[in-house]
Design a protein around this motif. Structure first.
Motif, short mmCIF file in Angstrom:
data_model
loop_
_atom_site.label_atom_id
_atom_site.label_comp_id
_atom_site.label_asym_id
_atom_site.label_seq_id
_atom_site.Cartn_x
_atom_site.Cartn_y
_atom_site.Cartn_z
N ASP A 111 -37.95 1.47 4.13
CA ASP A 111 -36.52 1.20 4.04
C ASP A 111 -35.77 1.79 5.24
O ASP A 111 -34.96 1.11 5.87
CB ASP A 111 -35.94 1.75 2.73
CG ASP A 111 -36.39 0.96 1.50
OD1 ASP A 111 -37.32 0.14 1.61
OD2 ASP A 111 -35.80 1.16 0.44
N GLN A 112 -36.05 3.05 5.53
CA GLN A 112 -35.38 3.73 6.64
C GLN A 112 -35.67 3.04 7.98
O GLN A 112 -34.76 2.80 8.77
CB GLN A 112 -35.82 5.20 6.69
CG GLN A 112 -35.04 6.05 7.66
CD GLN A 112 -33.64 6.37 7.16
OE1 GLN A 112 -33.37 6.37 5.97
NE2 GLN A 112 -32.74 6.61 8.08
N MET A 118 -32.73 -2.96 11.95
CA MET A 118 -31.71 -4.00 11.76
C MET A 118 -30.37 -3.61 12.37
O MET A 118 -29.67 -4.45 12.94
CB MET A 118 -31.53 -4.31 10.27
CG MET A 118 -32.71 -5.02 9.62
SD MET A 118 -33.07 -6.64 10.36
CE MET A 118 -34.49 -6.23 11.39
N VAL A 119 -30.00 -2.33 12.29
CA VAL A 119 -28.76 -1.88 12.92
C VAL A 119 -28.85 -2.10 14.43
O VAL A 119 -27.97 -2.73 15.03
CB VAL A 119 -28.45 -0.40 12.59
CG1 VAL A 119 -27.32 0.13 13.46
CG2 VAL A 119 -28.10 -0.23 11.12
N ILE A 159 -25.40 -3.99 7.24
CA ILE A 159 -26.55 -3.09 7.44
C ILE A 159 -26.08 -1.70 7.85
O ILE A 159 -26.71 -0.69 7.50
CB ILE A 159 -27.59 -3.69 8.43
CG1 ILE A 159 -28.94 -2.98 8.28
CG2 ILE A 159 -27.11 -3.64 9.87
CD1 ILE A 159 -29.62 -3.18 6.96
N LYS A 160 -24.96 -1.60 8.55
CA LYS A 160 -24.40 -0.28 8.87
C LYS A 160 -23.98 0.45 7.60
O LYS A 160 -24.15 1.67 7.48
CB LYS A 160 -23.23 -0.41 9.85
CG LYS A 160 -23.69 -0.65 11.28
CD LYS A 160 -22.60 -1.05 12.24
CE LYS A 160 -21.43 -0.15 12.34
NZ LYS A 160 -20.44 -0.61 13.35
N ALA A 161 -23.44 -0.27 6.63
CA ALA A 161 -23.05 0.33 5.36
C ALA A 161 -24.29 0.84 4.60
O ALA A 161 -24.27 1.95 4.02
CB ALA A 161 -22.27 -0.67 4.51
N ILE A 162 -25.36 0.05 4.62
CA ILE A 162 -26.60 0.48 3.98
C ILE A 162 -27.15 1.72 4.70
O ILE A 162 -27.58 2.69 4.06
CB ILE A 162 -27.65 -0.65 3.95
CG1 ILE A 162 -27.17 -1.79 3.04
CG2 ILE A 162 -29.01 -0.13 3.49
CD1 ILE A 162 -28.04 -3.06 3.11
N ASP A 163 -27.10 1.70 6.02
CA ASP A 163 -27.57 2.83 6.82
C ASP A 163 -26.78 4.09 6.49
O ASP A 163 -27.35 5.18 6.36
CB ASP A 163 -27.45 2.49 8.32
CG ASP A 163 -28.09 3.53 9.21
OD1 ASP A 163 -29.22 3.98 8.90
OD2 ASP A 163 -27.47 3.89 10.23
N LYS A 164 -25.49 3.95 6.34
CA LYS A 164 -24.64 5.10 6.01
C LYS A 164 -25.05 5.68 4.64
O LYS A 164 -25.12 6.90 4.48
CB LYS A 164 -23.17 4.67 6.00
CG LYS A 164 -22.20 5.80 5.85
CD LYS A 164 -20.78 5.31 6.00
CE LYS A 164 -19.80 6.47 5.88
NZ LYS A 164 -18.42 6.02 6.02
N GLN A 165 -25.32 4.80 3.67
CA GLN A 165 -25.76 5.27 2.35
C GLN A 165 -27.12 6.00 2.44
O GLN A 165 -27.30 7.04 1.81
CB GLN A 165 -25.87 4.10 1.39
CG GLN A 165 -24.55 3.53 0.96
CD GLN A 165 -24.72 2.29 0.08
OE1 GLN A 165 -25.81 1.76 -0.07
NE2 GLN A 165 -23.61 1.84 -0.50
N LEU A 166 -28.02 5.45 3.22
CA LEU A 166 -29.33 6.08 3.38
C LEU A 166 -29.21 7.46 4.02
O LEU A 166 -29.92 8.39 3.63
CB LEU A 166 -30.24 5.21 4.25
CG LEU A 166 -30.98 4.07 3.59
CD1 LEU A 166 -31.71 3.23 4.62
CD2 LEU A 166 -31.96 4.58 2.55
N ASN A 167 -28.34 7.58 4.98
CA ASN A 167 -28.20 8.84 5.71
C ASN A 167 -27.37 9.87 4.98
O ASN A 167 -27.38 11.04 5.35
CB ASN A 167 -27.62 8.58 7.11
CG ASN A 167 -28.61 7.88 8.00
OD1 ASN A 167 -29.81 8.13 7.92
ND2 ASN A 167 -28.13 6.99 8.85
N SER A 168 -26.66 9.47 3.94
CA SER A 168 -25.84 10.42 3.20
C SER A 168 -26.63 11.15 2.12
O SER A 168 -26.13 12.05 1.48
CB SER A 168 -24.62 9.71 2.57
OG SER A 168 -25.04 8.83 1.56
N LYS A 169 -27.87 10.73 1.93
CA LYS A 169 -28.70 11.35 0.88
C LYS A 169 -29.48 12.51 1.42
O LYS A 169 -29.84 12.66 2.49
CB LYS A 169 -29.64 10.31 0.27
CG LYS A 169 -28.86 9.31 -0.52
CD LYS A 169 -29.78 8.36 -1.22
CE LYS A 169 -28.94 7.42 -2.08
NZ LYS A 169 -29.68 6.58 -2.91
#
Length: 169
Positions: A111-112, A118-119, A159-169
């Motif tokens: 996923d990461q 994709m970004v 995809i930037k929004a998904i990336d932000k969610q992944l990086n906030s965890k």
């Protein structure tokens, strides 16, 4: 004698001037743009297939499915345009494109790695399409680039929004 010297000087300077005429930038040629766009479409669709199969997060899976649909549709439009414009694309740009082996073998990090790819990929794609939409020489290809930009920009924001969610965890 002075006249001959001036003629030779004028001829020599005109030769020098023609040598300095800039050649067309290959990055703004229609064929080059379509090759890059086709390879990008195929890479995005193939990576999307991997995401639909391997992603753990539902939003990453859904993004992968969107990549399959949108980039497959874009590739069909691109191929029609190339045919209409009589622009032959090499087979290397229209088939046989495989996903990045690192992505294919990512395991638990899929996923990461996919989201990161994709970004970066969509940033580059948006830049390429914006460049041709503004600077392109072929009006039909320029219109295609402009037509595809809103979808590509939406992909990038998604995809930037998904990336932000992944990086906030």
């Amino acid at each position: 004698m002075k006249k001959i010297f001036l003629i030779i000087l004028a001829a020599g300077s005109s030769l020098g001037a023609t040598a300095q005429i800039p050649q067309p930038d290959p990055d703004t040629t229609a064929k080059h743009f379509l090759i890059v766009a086709s390879i990008g479409n195929l890479q995005e669709a193939n990576a999307g297939r991997l995401a639909a199969q391997k992603a753990k997060r539902p939003d990453v899976k859904a993004f992968g499915q969107m990549m399959i649909k949108d980039h497959s549709d874009a590739e069909q439009k691109l191929m029609q345009l190339a045919k209409q414009q009589d622009i032959g694309l090499p087979s290397a740009a229209t088939g046989g494109i495989v996903p990045d082996p690192a992505l294919k073998n990512a395991g638990n990090n899929f996923d990461q790695l996919y989201v990161h790819a994709m970004v970066n990929g969509h940033r580059n794609t948006v830049e390429t399409f914006e460049n041709y939409a503004v600077n392109g020489k072929n009006p039909a290809v320029k219109a295609f680039a402009g037509q595809m930009l809103p979808t590509l920009k939406a992909h990038l924001e998604h995809i930037k929004a998904i990336d932000k969610q992944l990086n906030s965890k």
